[in-house]
Scaffold this motif. Sequence first.
Motif, mmCIF file in Angstrom:
data_model
loop_
_atom_site.group_PDB
_atom_site.id
_atom_site.type_symbol
_atom_site.label_atom_id
_atom_site.label_comp_id
_atom_site.label_asym_id
_atom_site.label_seq_id
_atom_site.Cartn_x
_atom_site.Cartn_y
_atom_site.Cartn_z
ATOM 1 N N GLN A 109 0.854 -1.201 0.000
ATOM 2 C CA GLN A 109 0.000 0.000 0.000
ATOM 3 C C GLN A 109 0.885 1.245 0.000
ATOM 4 O O GLN A 109 2.105 1.130 -0.061
ATOM 5 C CB GLN A 109 -1.006 -0.081 1.163
ATOM 6 N N THR A 128 1.757 3.609 2.152
ATOM 7 C CA THR A 128 2.662 4.073 3.205
ATOM 8 C C THR A 128 3.767 3.075 3.536
ATOM 9 O O THR A 128 4.724 3.416 4.214
ATOM 10 C CB THR A 128 1.871 4.445 4.476
ATOM 11 N N THR A 129 3.632 1.852 3.070
ATOM 12 C CA THR A 129 4.740 0.903 3.207
ATOM 13 C C THR A 129 5.340 0.595 1.832
ATOM 14 O O THR A 129 6.462 0.107 1.730
ATOM 15 C CB THR A 129 4.287 -0.431 3.844
ATOM 16 N N HIS A 176 -3.981 4.748 2.149
ATOM 17 C CA HIS A 176 -3.890 5.308 3.501
ATOM 18 C C HIS A 176 -3.998 6.832 3.509
ATOM 19 O O HIS A 176 -4.686 7.407 4.323
ATOM 20 C CB HIS A 176 -2.577 4.867 4.166
ATOM 21 N N ASP A 213 1.205 -5.015 5.138
ATOM 22 C CA ASP A 213 0.219 -4.379 6.001
ATOM 23 C C ASP A 213 -0.272 -5.457 6.955
ATOM 24 O O ASP A 213 -0.494 -6.598 6.552
ATOM 25 C CB ASP A 213 -0.953 -3.822 5.183
ATOM 26 N N SER A 214 -0.422 -5.087 8.214
ATOM 27 C CA SER A 214 -0.703 -6.120 9.217
ATOM 28 C C SER A 214 -2.077 -6.780 9.047
ATOM 29 O O SER A 214 -2.298 -7.873 9.547
ATOM 30 C CB SER A 214 -0.577 -5.534 10.621
ATOM 31 N N HIS A 215 -2.999 -6.112 8.348
ATOM 32 C CA HIS A 215 -4.317 -6.739 8.160
ATOM 33 C C HIS A 215 -4.419 -7.571 6.884
ATOM 34 O O HIS A 215 -5.529 -7.915 6.449
ATOM 35 C CB HIS A 215 -5.426 -5.682 8.254
ATOM 36 N N ILE A 229 -6.097 6.215 10.960
ATOM 37 C CA ILE A 229 -4.756 6.556 11.424
ATOM 38 C C ILE A 229 -4.621 8.065 11.648
ATOM 39 O O ILE A 229 -3.548 8.653 11.477
ATOM 40 C CB ILE A 229 -3.653 6.047 10.462
ATOM 41 N N ARG A 274 -8.614 -0.808 15.513
ATOM 42 C CA ARG A 274 -7.614 -0.392 16.500
ATOM 43 C C ARG A 274 -8.038 0.916 17.160
ATOM 44 O O ARG A 274 -8.505 1.826 16.472
ATOM 45 C CB ARG A 274 -6.247 -0.161 15.826
ATOM 46 N N ARG A 323 -3.897 7.307 18.241
ATOM 47 C CA ARG A 323 -3.919 6.900 16.830
ATOM 48 C C ARG A 323 -4.925 7.724 16.019
ATOM 49 O O ARG A 323 -4.753 7.933 14.814
ATOM 50 C CB ARG A 323 -4.241 5.407 16.757
ATOM 51 N N ARG A 346 7.350 8.980 5.073
ATOM 52 C CA ARG A 346 7.616 7.547 5.028
ATOM 53 C C ARG A 346 8.711 7.163 4.009
ATOM 54 O O ARG A 346 9.308 6.108 4.100
ATOM 55 C CB ARG A 346 6.330 6.779 4.683
ATOM 56 N N SER A 370 0.908 -2.479 13.721
ATOM 57 C CA SER A 370 1.185 -2.366 12.295
ATOM 58 C C SER A 370 2.452 -3.113 11.869
ATOM 59 O O SER A 370 3.325 -3.413 12.682
ATOM 60 C CB SER A 370 1.328 -0.883 11.967
ATOM 61 N N SER A 371 2.549 -3.343 10.574
ATOM 62 C CA SER A 371 3.704 -4.041 10.002
ATOM 63 C C SER A 371 4.827 -3.079 9.638
ATOM 64 O O SER A 371 5.879 -3.504 9.179
ATOM 65 C CB SER A 371 3.268 -4.753 8.723
ATOM 66 N N ARG A 372 4.625 -1.778 9.829
ATOM 67 C CA ARG A 372 5.553 -0.784 9.268
ATOM 68 C C ARG A 372 6.992 -1.058 9.710
ATOM 69 O O ARG A 372 7.314 -1.030 10.895
ATOM 70 C CB ARG A 372 5.102 0.636 9.619
HETATM 71 C C1 MIC Z 1 -2.273 0.296 10.418
HETATM 72 O O1 MIC Z 1 -3.438 -0.113 10.442
HETATM 73 O O2 MIC Z 1 -1.627 0.573 11.436
HETATM 74 C C2 MIC Z 1 -1.588 0.476 9.078
HETATM 75 C C3 MIC Z 1 -1.387 1.941 8.884
HETATM 76 O O3 MIC Z 1 -2.420 -0.010 8.057
HETATM 77 C C4 MIC Z 1 -0.262 -0.287 9.083
HETATM 78 C C5 MIC Z 1 0.576 -0.079 7.890
HETATM 79 C C6 MIC Z 1 1.411 1.164 7.922
HETATM 80 O O4 MIC Z 1 1.914 1.546 8.974
HETATM 81 O O5 MIC Z 1 1.586 1.764 6.862
HETATM 82 C C7 MIC Z 1 -0.421 -1.803 9.285
HETATM 83 O O6 MIC Z 1 -1.432 -2.228 9.801
HETATM 84 O O7 MIC Z 1 0.499 -2.555 8.970
#
Ligand code: MIC
Length: 656
Positions: free
Chosen positions: A35, A37-38, A65, A119-121, A361, A379, A384, A498, A538-540
């Motif tokens: 996506q 932002t990553t 995002h 992305d973590s989801h 976010i 979340r 946030r 980012r 998040s996976s960032r």
């Molecule tokens: C989130 O829900 O925290 C995000 C923004 O989608 C992140 C990805 C990111 O930080 O760009 C995530 O869930 O991985």
Amino acid sequence: MGQTLTEKILDDHLVEGALEPGEEIGIEIDQVLTQDTTGTLVWLQFEALGLEEVQTELAAQYCDHQTYQFDFKNTDDHRFLRSAAGTFGAYFSRPGNGICHNVHKENFAAPGKTLLGSDSHTPTPGGLGQLAIGSGGLDVAVAMGGGAYYIDMPEVVNVRLEGELPEWATAKDVVLEMLRRLSVKGGVGKIFEYTGPGVETLAVPERTTITNMGTELGATSSIFPTDEKTEDYLARQGRADEYVELQPDDDAEYADQITIDLSDLEPLVAEPSMPDNIVPVREVAGQEVDQVIIGSCTNGGYSDILPAAKMLEDRSIEPDTEMIIAPGSKKASEMLAREGWTAELMAAGVNYSESTCGACIGIGHVPGSDSVSLRTFNRNFEGRSGIEDDNVYLCSPEVAAAGAIAGEIVDPRDLAEEMDGLEDPGFELPDAYEGAENDIIAPENPVDDELVKGPNIGDVPLKEPLDADLAGPTLLKMADNITTDHIIPATQDILMYRSNIPKLSEFTLSRVDDDFAERALDSDGGFLVAGENYGQGSSREHAALCPMYLGVEGVLARSFARIHKANLFNFGLLPLEIDEETYERIEEGDNVEVVDDVSEAVRSGREEFTVRVNDEWEATGHLDASAREREILADGGKLTHVKQQHDESGAAPADD
Ligand code: MIC
Ligand code: SF4
């Protein structure tokens, strides 16, 4: 012995290791997603690895995002991403076309395939039988280049669903019930596999609400078997031919079993500020609500907005409450508009947003000071939403709509008793998912064939190989459950950097301690100390990359969240687990030394490391890492490691 559904899919994709819980396995990845932002780092790393073309069956780049493009830096990121998708061979979903998980589900998610996403989801399409996993961007770049993806084989836990949801209870309440029982750490090292007679009572979008929010449990993934409902859903998406029947064997053995009787569930809500602060809605009824939002990758689909639209038809929201709907995809938005529901919502007083992550976010619709926001998101970590000391509650679309009608949190069952004609709207699928046909650019017809980098897009910094001795001050001591939102917040003022790591690093851990970045830079090395589940959320990968850029050498924590720990290895930071006594004893400012040829010890497989504090006392730090992770760490991170391997072998850069 029979196999679980997870084992069957993993078996089909296994390139290394054995399916024994805790053992590292390498799997082949069929699809990847990224996506906005990553994604910039994903492609910068893809380029830095010397890769030239996407090797997976499918790769998709979403822009979701930050679609308001408040700053040219966001717009330049989107422009770069389109050029990268075109140059290297990925689908490109245009800004505003919707949230990656929603759009992927509609267009590409396929039963039996593996999906890796930055992305973590990413586990969302587990609801239609896809084994989908979230990871840091560098892992996605490597997988996209044809390399395997490595994880420790998770335990497969069976969640047996019985009964049927009663009126006003929804799929969101199923996953909130999981969080109530298991907490935000309860799924670490696990894949939740849903089975039982309750499964067939849930449509695919209901299942994906559950798999989406499995991430909040810390789970590696969540998955449902496939059945007529899956086939029907794919047919409505015009992709019936992608249906594959997938079930676990009758004699499959699970590491554990959880039973949820759907008929026992009632509307639930997560109180501020952790997704596992679950209580029945009736217990917080009467709490005034200033803002209500329906949207996000959890509950932003057509079938999530429709119930709210039905509840609001010919009604209005309370004058002192604001309500916003941000559909998860433009397709959902277009369908609801064509059917007239958008007009109904607007007439009720709802503001309609473009399809974006946005408010999830803290980008847009930031709550006012000392106010309460009721949201259908996944979340509610403190701050946030874009304001410190926020009060964000998480709930189903039905509870959200009821809250907007009443101006306060209310159990929709009670509201229905009070209000004439208010009925449970139920769950409905559209006949066909149609719309937004022009918003995905296919790799066969790219609009760019070379990279376009704006002035804010920099290089990915590299780290030196691990030193023999690591020493420095404890730069910060943190509590349990520190999220990656604490480490690198995602709000607009910060998100626009980012792709510019030196600038982004200035914001590292600012939500915990304003002076952190300056102190870290001044101290020329040092350590972070944290409690349990460090790096959840998040996976960032920026949450590892930025501390690395500031000179942090390692993290001493009671335990780590899965994706963040992988990111620490990927950027060459030593993640050591410490016991409670050490955690309690160590203070911010203490001098820490990890002794005895650390680099060599890491490579040779040593698990226990002596941590000397202030030259006064010693403790043990535990390194839980595979041989592969040890090499990556000692080499100074995965980018250097993979490049080195490439230089030695002359083969295409892939991680093995
Ligand atoms: C989130 O829900 O925290 C995000 C923004 O989608 C992140 C990805 C990111 O930080 O760009 C995530 O869930 O991985
Ligand atoms: Fe977007 Fe929120 Fe979903 Fe993350 S959790 S992908 S920010 S909608």
